[in-house]
Design a protein around this motif. Sequence first.
Motif, PDB file in Angstrom:
ATOM      1  N   GLY A   1      39.843  55.862  37.459  1.00 34.80           N
ATOM      2  CA  GLY A   1      41.740  55.368  38.214  1.00 34.80           C
ATOM      3  C   GLY A   1      41.674  54.144  38.181  1.00 34.80           C
ATOM      4  O   GLY A   1      40.528  52.649  38.451  1.00 34.80           O
ATOM      5  N   VAL A   2      42.549  53.000  37.845  1.00 36.13           N
ATOM      6  CA  VAL A   2      42.603  51.780  37.552  1.00 36.13           C
ATOM      7  C   VAL A   2      44.569  51.646  38.787  1.00 36.13           C
ATOM      8  O   VAL A   2      45.097  52.911  38.712  1.00 36.13           O
ATOM      9  CB  VAL A   2      43.007  51.446  36.449  1.00 36.13           C
ATOM     10  N   LEU A   3      44.123  50.919  39.602  1.00 35.76           N
ATOM     11  CA  LEU A   3      45.357  49.987  40.064  1.00 35.76           C
ATOM     12  C   LEU A   3      45.930  48.721  40.040  1.00 35.76           C
ATOM     13  O   LEU A   3      44.476  48.558  40.645  1.00 35.76           O
ATOM     14  CB  LEU A   3      45.099  50.553  41.724  1.00 35.76           C
ATOM     15  N   VAL A   4      46.973  48.424  39.612  1.00 36.78           N
ATOM     16  CA  VAL A   4      46.608  46.893  39.544  1.00 36.78           C
ATOM     17  C   VAL A   4      47.980  47.282  40.427  1.00 36.78           C
ATOM     18  O   VAL A   4      49.753  47.559  40.129  1.00 36.78           O
ATOM     19  CB  VAL A   4      48.003  46.806  37.838  1.00 36.78           C
ATOM     20  N   GLY A   5      48.167  45.515  40.625  1.00 36.88           N
ATOM     21  CA  GLY A   5      49.774  45.237  41.580  1.00 36.88           C
ATOM     22  C   GLY A   5      49.720  44.000  42.907  1.00 36.88           C
ATOM     23  O   GLY A   5      50.535  44.759  43.794  1.00 36.88           O
ATOM     24  N   MET A   6      48.492  45.354  43.826  1.00 32.20           N
ATOM     25  CA  MET A   6      48.649  44.623  45.282  1.00 32.20           C
ATOM     26  C   MET A   6      48.921  43.522  45.721  1.00 32.20           C
ATOM     27  O   MET A   6      48.624  42.828  44.854  1.00 32.20           O
ATOM     28  CB  MET A   6      47.008  45.423  46.082  1.00 32.20           C
ATOM     29  N   THR A   7      49.599  43.388  46.829  1.00 36.18           N
ATOM     30  CA  THR A   7      50.193  42.027  46.668  1.00 36.18           C
ATOM     31  C   THR A   7      49.572  42.180  48.703  1.00 36.18           C
ATOM     32  O   THR A   7      49.929  43.733  49.149  1.00 36.18           O
ATOM     33  CB  THR A   7      51.358  41.683  47.171  1.00 36.18           C
ATOM     34  N   LEU A   8      49.634  41.696  49.052  1.00 37.74           N
ATOM     35  CA  LEU A   8      49.186  41.871  51.875  1.00 37.74           C
ATOM     36  C   LEU A   8      50.817  42.500  51.729  1.00 37.74           C
ATOM     37  O   LEU A   8      50.346  43.143  52.494  1.00 37.74           O
ATOM     38  CB  LEU A   8      49.220  40.285  51.691  1.00 37.74           C
ATOM     39  N   ALA A   9      51.397  42.197  50.952  1.00 36.62           N
ATOM     40  CA  ALA A   9      52.874  42.831  51.258  1.00 36.62           C
ATOM     41  C   ALA A   9      52.633  44.669  50.905  1.00 36.62           C
ATOM     42  O   ALA A   9      53.477  45.630  50.985  1.00 36.62           O
ATOM     43  CB  ALA A   9      54.142  42.373  50.560  1.00 36.62           C
ATOM     44  N   THR A  10      51.902  45.133  50.241  1.00 36.27           N
ATOM     45  CA  THR A  10      51.352  46.265  49.429  1.00 36.27           C
ATOM     46  C   THR A  10      51.607  47.125  50.490  1.00 36.27           C
ATOM     47  O   THR A  10      50.846  47.573  51.033  1.00 36.27           O
ATOM     48  CB  THR A  10      50.629  46.536  48.589  1.00 36.27           C
TER      49      THR A  10
ATOM     50  N   HIS B   1      41.246  39.093  31.044  1.00 34.54           N
ATOM     51  CA  HIS B   1      42.275  40.089  30.669  1.00 34.54           C
ATOM     52  C   HIS B   1      44.056  39.756  31.496  1.00 34.54           C
ATOM     53  O   HIS B   1      44.853  39.442  30.250  1.00 34.54           O
ATOM     54  CB  HIS B   1      41.801  41.224  30.298  1.00 34.54           C
ATOM     55  N   PHE B   2      43.536  40.367  32.717  1.00 32.53           N
ATOM     56  CA  PHE B   2      44.707  40.074  33.630  1.00 32.53           C
ATOM     57  C   PHE B   2      45.224  38.425  33.493  1.00 32.53           C
ATOM     58  O   PHE B   2      45.892  38.593  33.888  1.00 32.53           O
ATOM     59  CB  PHE B   2      44.123  40.823  34.217  1.00 32.53           C
ATOM     60  N   GLY B   3      44.078  37.793  33.331  1.00 28.12           N
ATOM     61  CA  GLY B   3      44.316  36.008  34.308  1.00 28.12           C
ATOM     62  C   GLY B   3      44.636  35.325  33.237  1.00 28.12           C
ATOM     63  O   GLY B   3      45.206  34.281  33.332  1.00 28.12           O
ATOM     64  N   VAL B   4      44.647  35.639  31.488  1.00 25.23           N
ATOM     65  CA  VAL B   4      44.572  34.456  30.545  1.00 25.23           C
ATOM     66  C   VAL B   4      45.346  35.508  30.059  1.00 25.23           C
ATOM     67  O   VAL B   4      46.196  34.588  29.100  1.00 25.23           O
ATOM     68  CB  VAL B   4      42.957  34.139  30.320  1.00 25.23           C
ATOM     69  N   ASN B   5      44.909  36.667  28.879  1.00 26.80           N
ATOM     70  CA  ASN B   5      45.103  37.237  27.487  1.00 26.80           C
ATOM     71  C   ASN B   5      46.343  37.223  27.597  1.00 26.80           C
ATOM     72  O   ASN B   5      47.090  37.626  26.824  1.00 26.80           O
ATOM     73  CB  ASN B   5      44.183  38.411  26.866  1.00 26.80           C
ATOM     74  N   GLU B   6      46.376  38.964  28.887  1.00 30.32           N
ATOM     75  CA  GLU B   6      47.673  39.309  29.488  1.00 30.32           C
ATOM     76  C   GLU B   6      48.691  39.165  30.414  1.00 30.32           C
ATOM     77  O   GLU B   6      49.257  39.473  31.284  1.00 30.32           O
ATOM     78  CB  GLU B   6      47.434  40.619  29.368  1.00 30.32           C
ATOM     79  N   ARG B   7      48.533  37.447  30.932  1.00 22.20           N
ATOM     80  CA  ARG B   7      49.217  37.687  31.723  1.00 22.20           C
ATOM     81  C   ARG B   7      50.230  37.580  32.465  1.00 22.20           C
ATOM     82  O   ARG B   7      50.577  38.458  32.810  1.00 22.20           O
ATOM     83  CB  ARG B   7      49.092  35.947  31.864  1.00 22.20           C
ATOM     84  N   ASP B   8      51.093  38.015  31.476  1.00 17.26           N
ATOM     85  CA  ASP B   8      52.812  38.399  31.046  1.00 17.26           C
ATOM     86  C   ASP B   8      52.747  40.035  31.649  1.00 17.26           C
ATOM     87  O   ASP B   8      53.858  40.415  32.807  1.00 17.26           O
ATOM     88  CB  ASP B   8      52.796  38.912  29.974  1.00 17.26           C
ATOM     89  N   LEU B   9      51.529  40.269  31.993  1.00 16.32           N
ATOM     90  CA  LEU B   9      51.468  42.280  32.327  1.00 16.32           C
ATOM     91  C   LEU B   9      51.980  41.723  34.111  1.00 16.32           C
ATOM     92  O   LEU B   9      53.024  42.383  34.353  1.00 16.32           O
ATOM     93  CB  LEU B   9      50.584  42.953  32.176  1.00 16.32           C
ATOM     94  N   MET B  10      51.256  41.268  34.859  1.00 14.58           N
ATOM     95  CA  MET B  10      51.925  41.470  36.082  1.00 14.58           C
ATOM     96  C   MET B  10      53.260  40.643  36.325  1.00 14.58           C
ATOM     97  O   MET B  10      53.597  40.645  37.604  1.00 14.58           O
ATOM     98  CB  MET B  10      50.281  40.330  36.698  1.00 14.58           C
TER      99      MET B  10
END
Lengths: 550, 550
Positions: free
Chosen positions: A397-406, B529-538
């Motif tokens: 599993g993968v979860l992307v995008g959490m912030t302190l407000a999640t 990956h998330f911070g450099v190459n594909e930063r636009d995803l987040m």
Amino acid sequence: MADHVIGVDFGTLSGRAVVVRAHDGEELGSAETTYPHAVMSETLAATGAALPPNWALQDADDYIEVLRDAVPAAVAAAGIDAASVVGIATDFTACTMVPVLADGTPLSRVPQWREHPHAWVKLWRHHAAQPQADRINELAAARGEAWLPRYGGRISSEWEFAKALQLLEEDPPLYAAMDRFVEAADWIVWQLCGVELRNACTAGYKGIYQDGGYPSEEYLGALNPGFARFAAEKLSPQLAQLGARAGSLRAQAAAWTGLREGIAVAVGNVDAHVSAPAAGVVDPGRMVAIMGTSTCHVMIGSELAEVPGMCGVVEGGIVPGAWGYEAGQSGVGDILGWFVENAVPPAYHERASELGVSVHEHLAELGAGLEVGAHGLVALDWWSGNRSVLVDHELTGVLVGMTLATRAHEIYWALVEATAFGTRKIIDTFAAAGVPVREFVAAGGLLRNEPLMRCYADVIGMPISVIGSDQGPALGSAMHAAVAAGVHADIFAAAAAMGRCRRDVYVPDAARASAYDQLYALYLRLHDHFGVNERDLMRELQAMRERGAR
Amino acid sequence: MADHVIGVDFGTLSGRAVVVRAHDGEELGSAETTYPHAVMSETLAATGAALPPNWALQDADDYIEVLRDAVPAAVAAAGIDAASVVGIATDFTACTMVPVLADGTPLSRVPQWREHPHAWVKLWRHHAAQPQADRINELAAARGEAWLPRYGGRISSEWEFAKALQLLEEDPPLYAAMDRFVEAADWIVWQLCGVELRNACTAGYKGIYQDGGYPSEEYLGALNPGFARFAAEKLSPQLAQLGARAGSLRAQAAAWTGLREGIAVAVGNVDAHVSAPAAGVVDPGRMVAIMGTSTCHVMIGSELAEVPGMCGVVEGGIVPGAWGYEAGQSGVGDILGWFVENAVPPAYHERASELGVSVHEHLAELGAGLEVGAHGLVALDWWSGNRSVLVDHELTGVLVGMTLATRAHEIYWALVEATAFGTRKIIDTFAAAGVPVREFVAAGGLLRNEPLMRCYADVIGMPISVIGSDQGPALGSAMHAAVAAGVHADIFAAAAAMGRCRRDVYVPDAARASAYDQLYALYLRLHDHFGVNERDLMRELQAMRERGAR
């Protein structure tokens, strides 16, 4: 008019019997029995010994309990005379394998083997045979085995040959003592009528039976010399078509169930595949999704096509005379259940209790109230690996995008969405392979989660029809019982008389569907990154996990 | 002998005053006051109106409460005569900005502006100015502004110019009414002694003051014509060095605190930077990490170097006469706190309660018992964005590797590890830029989490020394008070007399350190990956989140 039949659906955690009126499909009564040993994934109940990661075992004797408890209870609930039942049929999870002696006795019942983990039933979601599955796939690809494209190009670690090869390599003496490695779907029929048969459905989907034969001895021997004669020696040679009569209820089974000795027992079947006729689906292009702990997608096709990552395409695999396609998601309700059990803080439990709803209902209600994307999250629904279209149970599993407000309900909803995206990916892959889905029909326990169903319609962007029964698999089995008993001429006639489907129950909201297109594009990027381009990352994590657990 | 001084540390949720004996640093008593309005991130307390995502406001009047409550309480706890206190100094979170009138009155206290969210204090972790920060960075890079490399190539959305530009663009009338935009670190000193000054530390680190000046009017005007004279008109022109005397305690502040009117008030300081002398660190190559809700890393260097992604390098930014380097992790304890609050199921709470420990302690204990990698997880510690080395507050958290067997304490531990990996990435980046870290000194509230500290030593692969005080920032402030009051000649003398550090308290375990090298390699792959190459995803996820919230 003695036209009652019984369908028994053996699920992951329980078995459910339904009494059905054979001429019109009316469900008269049902009962459920929970397996006493449930799923053994951490310790072996018989010894208390710890099991390695990714194991999932069951006790075959728990299935007999269902025959003894649920069947008579369903008859009682239906208020009918047991003597009026003319046939019984069963469906099972698959690929769920029982190692047995020549007379069908499970090795787990034999004192000498009882302490061996490999002596027990390997449940469909036993995922510890991935190294064997990898070798099966690599060798088949290298040799250009003709059967490989029938399985989307990859054999799953969940399936028979991977499980058998793991058993051989990790416990050779037990492998030698095992006379048969039999699908639970066939084992239960064997218990009912005393006849050892192999149903065409699991033989094809899970057992690599294609064009009249199994993989060659040469191929199997190249995997492992001791495995060369696996198909020849450890599998029943008797193939049987779905809907056929396997035999007659034997005395002991009549005693267990309270039914008449000698009534028709149908050939074994699989829970997902048997749901298609239950929804009245016996024609091409209508995908039936059986949504529960996992989701299985079945669809009938008039032509043979090779769909990447499908679980399989089998002639006669759903109904006789047509190609049956199968795809699947290994974790759906299971993931949501994991979340509720492991990741929801006390405040939500308390609030759900105040509201008098389940934690699932509370979370789904809050989640459905969010604008699409407002949680800022996207997940990969791989808690239990990925069956279609990547066919890899070491994916996680993968979860992307959490912030302190999640908040917890936002994550729950992202998981619901991820499972919907997984379904959409399967539909898209079928369409791209020339097998378009013209109708989506939902069945299974997740129908109860209405916010989830609305989300699915928005995500897949097409209306969802719904099976007209809470007991799809058991109703489908009952249809096969009716055919085996001769009440209906064939499954087509049975589906016309007994099937139930409500059309376009959930219709997509155009604005939400459009917003989900954007979120799905992000899902696909993650899917391809972790599942295709950088698949080794999760493999390394799993390797560290296994080393750490030793 | 009248040589008592007071240090007051203004943190994210509370202020803490400590009474210290100036000649030897002995801490005699302390007291803490929690801010009544804490952090406003969902609604504005004054109106109840909802705030947009990523906002974080405070009420400046809460800081005055600390002077009124905590200072006299600390004096009482110390059992000393208030008349024996010869100096007071303060440190603050940064960049925390107060919009004020010419006399220092916060706009939030003015009825006309009270309902405007922009009238309130923007806390350091207000992250809603990312679009402005992006433009600041793009334009500076395009124009080759000489100051940009001093900030690792990126200005943070947390800093003064981004916050000010957001205020201008979202509330122009309020911007026009605002006479000064002042660091809380300087505002509190203004309240104490009536003198408006700008400390060299925040001016340099957060205010882009380099080589004797601010960014040019031409540059600022190109960002927005109305912004051209921001530095000239809205910032105090009076720079002041750390350790200097800002002025004398005025009557009103003497009434608030119970201290003698006229005692020394030191120039304002920042919580992190002031901790270095508190640990006796006033020499190059020793990184001090102040580990709390976030972590700030400060280090003195004899040479100027440009470290990618550092927060800044400022001459005299930590001690006079040397370059002060700063880096940081925007979320550390905050992330663990989020997890305990939002993702831990009831059973853990119950068990912790039975054991008589906090949920943090229970989870950390279980996590520390795992073999490295046995949880199969790796996370990116970006719940609150990434300050160093990516300088992007639209980055968000990632969790990879969940299965149905994953348990809450495993995720907690993966989050602990992720924050340790974030620290290691900063150390590695400094070393690669020619600024090697020869000693790692820890301070701050997370010192109480001993399993976490052991994990950090294993992950960074070097011993960890520990500050000898629970009140590092307040002790550091007290040193500055002692210098301002003339008890010590300078901060070097004060650090020698009053600083406290225990060497090599946590030493890495070789086997675990080696296993962590492998897991860190996976962290780096996700990081890039998330911070450099594909930063636009987040970025896309955040954009959807903001659209959804409207």
